[in-house]
Design an enzyme around this catalytic site. Sequence first.
Site, PDB file in Angstrom:
ATOM      1  CG  ASP A  82      -0.305  -0.211   2.530  1.00  0.00           C
ATOM      2  OD1 ASP A  82       0.680  -0.966   2.593  1.00  0.00           O
ATOM      3  OD2 ASP A  82      -0.765   0.372   3.527  1.00  0.00           O
ATOM      4  CD  GLU A 140       3.416  -0.994   7.248  1.00  0.00           C
ATOM      5  OE1 GLU A 140       3.806  -0.802   8.419  1.00  0.00           O
ATOM      6  OE2 GLU A 140       3.370  -0.076   6.395  1.00  0.00           O
TER       7      GLU A 140
END
Length: 410
Positions: A82, A140
């Site tokens: 991400d 994350e």
Amino acid sequence: MRGIDAVMGRLDDAARDELAALYRDLHQHPEPAFEEKRTAGIAADRLREAGFEVRTGIGGTGVAGVLRNGEGPTVALRADMDALPVLERTGLPYASTNDGLMHACGHDMHVACLTGAAHLLSAGRDQWAGTLVALFQPAEEIAAGAQAMVDDGLFDLTGRLSVVLGQHVLPRPASTVFIRPGEILGAADSMEIRLYGRGGHSSQPERTVDPVVLAAAIVMRLQTVVSREVSPFERAVLTVAQIHAGHKENVIADEASITLNIRTFSPEVRRTLLAAIERVVNAEAAASGAPRPPSFHTLNAFPLTANDPGATADVTDAFTTRFGAARVADLAPMMGSEDFGVFGTAAGVPSVFWGLGGIDPSQYARAEREGRLAEDVPGNHSPFFAPLISPTLPMGVEALVTGALTWLSR
């Protein structure tokens, strides 16, 4: 270490160029937490090309690839996918094309490195035995992706793991890896606190309870929590990052909200900070005459990241043999946080996490010499963060391969 030269020998100029092109593409197309569909699709396609059994959509957008190669340990390599809500200001020709989103933490580098390592290890299957698992993890940055993958049956696909390995690009000199046993990254807790006042006309403050003044009092009082309630021999950070209230300059708002973040290395200190926050906020609200108590909402919580001592010693020895002692440095504990450790904890196996230098060594040395590291070496989450593609990318691939073969080549 048996076989590593044969495996790494396949990382020729053409392979390096292809991985660099992949990295630039990923950097140009960042995606936020749990929306990494394009990135996950690329990772899944690359794993299938390398002969992995692939499952997608794990915990939302997670991807896992499994390559079984006879009897032996099962080694998991993890990369997060991400991006961050940051407006990129690097000026790179391959800068983000998604306004307001940027790979400001280097997850694009992590994905490219793991893709490269997976292909090399697949092509070099004659050099090792066991099972290789490639994990491409979502979300994350909000401390949710690792647990989501575990909860969605990740280990049903992978079977019992032997060890989990991962890395993170850092604003440190390139061509160097940074590693240490024990605690390396702090635990983190983020929360939103909503404060309730009584709104009204700005010309009649006596008829109101001003939540802006209340928020300001809370912010100032919270600054004393670490300095006066935590031992100077402990490590802790408390940051108030946002304050929101009001819509018009002549209207006293009904409500205000603040968001804050704490970082700790000790469960006891964490409890101290959380209790102090609740005590201070409630007390200030009562002192202000708030019509109702504040509400507390947890945004995310990152666990402490700690490297298993024995497994870390094995990886450190392998790195030193492969790269030389001058390119393996100590990783000082940092207040940054990760959810990488969730995988090892959930599986009940050791985990090892290391840093990967991504800054031009001469630039770093000059900034350090002049006392300008903060100014001249952009760190993770900065809109200027831009790791060198080479040698960072090939070094990251080699570090993952070396780590995996520490177990698989035995």
